[in-house]
Design a protein around this motif. Structure first.
Motif, PDB file in Angstrom:
ATOM      1  N   GLY A 181       0.602  -1.223   0.007  1.00  0.00           N
ATOM      2  CA  GLY A 181      -0.171  -0.077   0.099  1.00  0.00           C
ATOM      3  C   GLY A 181       0.822   1.335   0.027  1.00  0.00           C
ATOM      4  N   PRO A 182       0.188   2.326  -0.369  1.00  0.00           N
ATOM      5  CA  PRO A 182       1.204   3.743  -0.492  1.00  0.00           C
ATOM      6  C   PRO A 182       1.200   4.040   1.158  1.00  0.00           C
ATOM      7  CG  PRO A 182      -1.290   4.010  -1.113  1.00  0.00           C
ATOM      8  CD  PRO A 182      -1.099   2.491  -0.510  1.00  0.00           C
ATOM      9  N   VAL A 183       1.887   5.334   1.121  1.00  0.00           N
ATOM     10  CA  VAL A 183       2.104   6.021   2.583  1.00  0.00           C
ATOM     11  C   VAL A 183       1.003   7.289   2.021  1.00  0.00           C
ATOM     12  CG1 VAL A 183       3.339   7.998   3.620  1.00  0.00           C
ATOM     13  CG2 VAL A 183       4.424   5.558   2.942  1.00  0.00           C
ATOM     14  N   LEU A 184      -0.046   7.274   2.997  1.00  0.00           N
ATOM     15  CA  LEU A 184      -1.298   8.309   2.785  1.00  0.00           C
ATOM     16  C   LEU A 184      -0.817   9.577   3.532  1.00  0.00           C
ATOM     17  CD1 LEU A 184      -3.902   9.041   2.129  1.00  0.00           C
ATOM     18  CD2 LEU A 184      -4.891   7.945   4.147  1.00  0.00           C
ATOM     19  N   LEU A 185      -0.633  10.815   2.684  1.00  0.00           N
ATOM     20  CA  LEU A 185      -0.478  12.134   3.333  1.00  0.00           C
ATOM     21  C   LEU A 185      -1.675  12.947   3.172  1.00  0.00           C
ATOM     22  CD1 LEU A 185       1.565  14.321   4.089  1.00  0.00           C
ATOM     23  CD2 LEU A 185       1.944  14.574   1.755  1.00  0.00           C
ATOM     24  N   ALA A 186      -2.156  13.395   4.610  1.00  0.00           N
ATOM     25  CA  ALA A 186      -3.068  14.393   4.671  1.00  0.00           C
ATOM     26  C   ALA A 186      -2.645  15.651   4.482  1.00  0.00           C
ATOM     27  CB  ALA A 186      -3.635  14.125   5.947  1.00  0.00           C
ATOM     28  N   VAL A 187      -2.869  16.214   3.045  1.00  0.00           N
ATOM     29  CA  VAL A 187      -2.496  17.383   2.797  1.00  0.00           C
ATOM     30  C   VAL A 187      -3.505  18.625   3.149  1.00  0.00           C
ATOM     31  CG1 VAL A 187      -1.819  19.052   0.821  1.00  0.00           C
ATOM     32  CG2 VAL A 187      -1.196  16.573   1.110  1.00  0.00           C
ATOM     33  N   ASP A 188      -2.975  19.584   3.995  1.00  0.00           N
ATOM     34  CA  ASP A 188      -4.161  20.565   4.306  1.00  0.00           C
ATOM     35  C   ASP A 188      -3.596  22.011   3.557  1.00  0.00           C
ATOM     36  OD1 ASP A 188      -2.062  21.490   5.953  1.00  0.00           O
ATOM     37  OD2 ASP A 188      -3.414  22.134   7.548  1.00  0.00           O
ATOM     38  N   GLU A 203       7.473  16.421   4.395  1.00  0.00           N
ATOM     39  CA  GLU A 203       8.814  15.949   4.174  1.00  0.00           C
ATOM     40  C   GLU A 203       8.882  14.862   4.707  1.00  0.00           C
ATOM     41  OE1 GLU A 203      13.233  17.117   5.409  1.00  0.00           O
ATOM     42  OE2 GLU A 203      11.608  18.292   6.545  1.00  0.00           O
ATOM     43  N   PHE A 204       8.154  14.350   5.800  1.00  0.00           N
ATOM     44  CA  PHE A 204       8.345  13.198   6.534  1.00  0.00           C
ATOM     45  C   PHE A 204       7.687  12.031   5.647  1.00  0.00           C
ATOM     46  CE2 PHE A 204       6.719   9.695   9.255  1.00  0.00           C
ATOM     47  CZ  PHE A 204       7.581   9.486  10.416  1.00  0.00           C
ATOM     48  N   ALA A 205       6.546  12.310   5.015  1.00  0.00           N
ATOM     49  CA  ALA A 205       5.814  11.277   4.300  1.00  0.00           C
ATOM     50  C   ALA A 205       6.645  11.057   3.014  1.00  0.00           C
ATOM     51  CB  ALA A 205       4.540  11.924   3.704  1.00  0.00           C
ATOM     52  N   PHE A 206       7.278  11.986   2.531  1.00  0.00           N
ATOM     53  CA  PHE A 206       7.989  11.712   1.159  1.00  0.00           C
ATOM     54  C   PHE A 206       9.245  10.634   1.571  1.00  0.00           C
ATOM     55  CE2 PHE A 206       5.707  14.618  -1.509  1.00  0.00           C
ATOM     56  CZ  PHE A 206       5.915  14.399  -2.745  1.00  0.00           C
ATOM     57  N   THR A 207       9.841  11.048   2.824  1.00  0.00           N
ATOM     58  CA  THR A 207      10.958  10.343   3.285  1.00  0.00           C
ATOM     59  C   THR A 207      10.839   8.980   3.337  1.00  0.00           C
ATOM     60  OG1 THR A 207      11.996  12.392   4.020  1.00  0.00           O
ATOM     61  CG2 THR A 207      12.999  10.348   4.925  1.00  0.00           C
ATOM     62  N   GLU A 208       9.525   8.746   4.069  1.00  0.00           N
ATOM     63  CA  GLU A 208       9.078   7.458   4.499  1.00  0.00           C
ATOM     64  C   GLU A 208       8.704   6.799   3.168  1.00  0.00           C
ATOM     65  OE1 GLU A 208       8.032   5.446   7.090  1.00  0.00           O
ATOM     66  OE2 GLU A 208       9.414   6.791   8.344  1.00  0.00           O
ATOM     67  N   ALA A 209       8.135   7.130   2.033  1.00  0.00           N
ATOM     68  CA  ALA A 209       7.890   6.477   0.974  1.00  0.00           C
ATOM     69  C   ALA A 209       9.047   6.080   0.423  1.00  0.00           C
ATOM     70  CB  ALA A 209       6.847   7.591   0.224  1.00  0.00           C
ATOM     71  N   ALA A 210      10.127   7.006   0.203  1.00  0.00           N
ATOM     72  CA  ALA A 210      11.231   6.797  -0.334  1.00  0.00           C
ATOM     73  C   ALA A 210      12.069   5.530   0.435  1.00  0.00           C
ATOM     74  CB  ALA A 210      12.160   7.987  -0.528  1.00  0.00           C
ATOM     75  N   MET A 211      12.054   5.650   1.584  1.00  0.00           N
ATOM     76  CA  MET A 211      12.735   4.711   2.404  1.00  0.00           C
ATOM     77  C   MET A 211      11.959   3.189   2.161  1.00  0.00           C
ATOM     78  SD  MET A 211      14.105   6.133   5.942  1.00  0.00           S
ATOM     79  CE  MET A 211      12.186   6.555   6.446  1.00  0.00           C
ATOM     80  N   ARG A 212      10.923   3.280   2.164  1.00  0.00           N
ATOM     81  CA  ARG A 212       9.958   1.818   1.829  1.00  0.00           C
ATOM     82  C   ARG A 212       9.839   1.321   0.807  1.00  0.00           C
ATOM     83  NH1 ARG A 212       5.505   1.723   6.535  1.00  0.00           N
ATOM     84  NH2 ARG A 212       6.292   2.769   7.984  1.00  0.00           N
ATOM     85  N   GLY A 213      10.088   2.212  -0.428  1.00  0.00           N
ATOM     86  CA  GLY A 213      10.042   1.933  -1.650  1.00  0.00           C
ATOM     87  C   GLY A 213       8.634   1.765  -2.251  1.00  0.00           C
TER      88      GLY A 213
END
Length: 295
Positions: free
Chosen positions: A151-158, A168-178
């Motif tokens: 599944g994807p990393v879900l980012l709540a954008v406000d 920044e945290f969400a993009f970093t997590e997605a990159a680390m997790r592939g």
């Protein structure tokens, strides 16, 4: 070495699940793992002449050592070569973990607990940490079989400046997790107001299509710099006209992690750790990371 990942340990199944997640996060970051076990002060005062309570004098040292040994074994199963340290502290878990967050890259806690960490989520500790911790806080929860690994990393954008750290945290997590990143922006809600003043959708007259186009442009402008910085992350931009809590909780069904800011503007008006973040902590179908913005 970078700041460690800190995890609260109490020996409960939820705590051990948090240890496994924390070990995985530490391995992804190339940093150490810190196992923290906190004992609250006893409610009764010791008789005169009896030394202050400590794990050793209370006969609990063996229990503590066993709990931490079990936690370390769980961490080794996930990341065999991880640098692991242990900390046993006398104090309230909420205070101890908040202090630990000052020198942590991430604090991980379970959604349920025993002993000193009992009632961790439905009590005040996780909510307090998410609102006041000095590092991002990851609350491990969700489906019995664990997170959806595809599944994807879900980012709540406000759209608020305070949300930059969460992005920044969400993009970093997605990159680390592939993993891919699903950036979800909810707009034009009625129960959680997204606008104030002339553009407020609660006004009698509003151009919905123009409003939708503006929100789409906002989403593009927010994400574009991060997409350039993380070109390896596949990003799905999703604009939804709905209630914020409902949309995010529904989207968490297929996610492996939800990332949200602790406060914001727009759809997250006036939050310290508001209703949206708390709803995710209590009801999301996967683990939730709450990231505070700059003070």
């Amino acid at each position: 070495m970078a700041e460690p990942v800190v995890v609260g340990v109490d020996g409960s199944p939820s705590s051990l699940g948090a240890v496994g997640t924390a070990a995985h996060e530490a391995a992804l970051r190339g940093t150490g793992l810190r196992l923290v076990n906190a004992f609250g002060w006893p409610s009764m005062h010791p008789p005169p002449g009896v030394p202050p309570w400590t794990p050793a004098t209370a006969g609990l040292r063996e229990l503590v050592d066993g709990t931490l040994a079990q936690a370390e074994q769980r961490a080794r199963e996930v990341a065999p070569h991880l640098d692991i340290t242990r900390e046993v502290t006398l104090g309230e878990p909420l205070t101890v973990l908040e202090i630990e967050s000052r020198t942590a890259s991430l604090v991980v806690v379970g959604s349920r607990g025993l002993g000193a960490f009992g009632g961790l989520l439905l009590g005040s500790t996780a909510v307090h940490l998410a609102a006041h911790g000095h590092s991002p806080v990851l609350v491990v929860r969700g489906r019995p079989g664990g997170p959806n690994p595809t599944g994807p990393v879900l980012l709540a954008v406000d759209g608020s400046p305070a949300g930059e750290k969460a992005i920044e945290f969400a993009f970093t997590e997605a990159a680390m997790r592939g993993a891919g990143l699903l950036a979800l922006h909810v707009w034009n809600t009625w129960s959680e107001r997204a606008y104030e003043g002339p553009g407020d959708p609660l006004n009698v007259v509003v151009d919905i299509e123009r409003l939708r186009a503006e929100e789409q442009q906002l989403l593009e402008e927010i994400l574009s710099p991060w997409q350039i910085r993380y070109p390896q992350v596949a990003v799905e931009r999703r604009l939804v006209r709905s209630r914020i809590r409902t949309a995010l909780i529904d989207a968490s069904h297929d996610a492996q992690l939800v990332v949200a800011g602790a406060r914001g503007r727009g759809g997250f008006t006036g939050l310290l750790l508001g209703s949206v973040s708390q709803a995710l902590l209590h009801h999301a179908h996967c683990s939730v990371a709450v990231v505070r913005g700059k003070a």
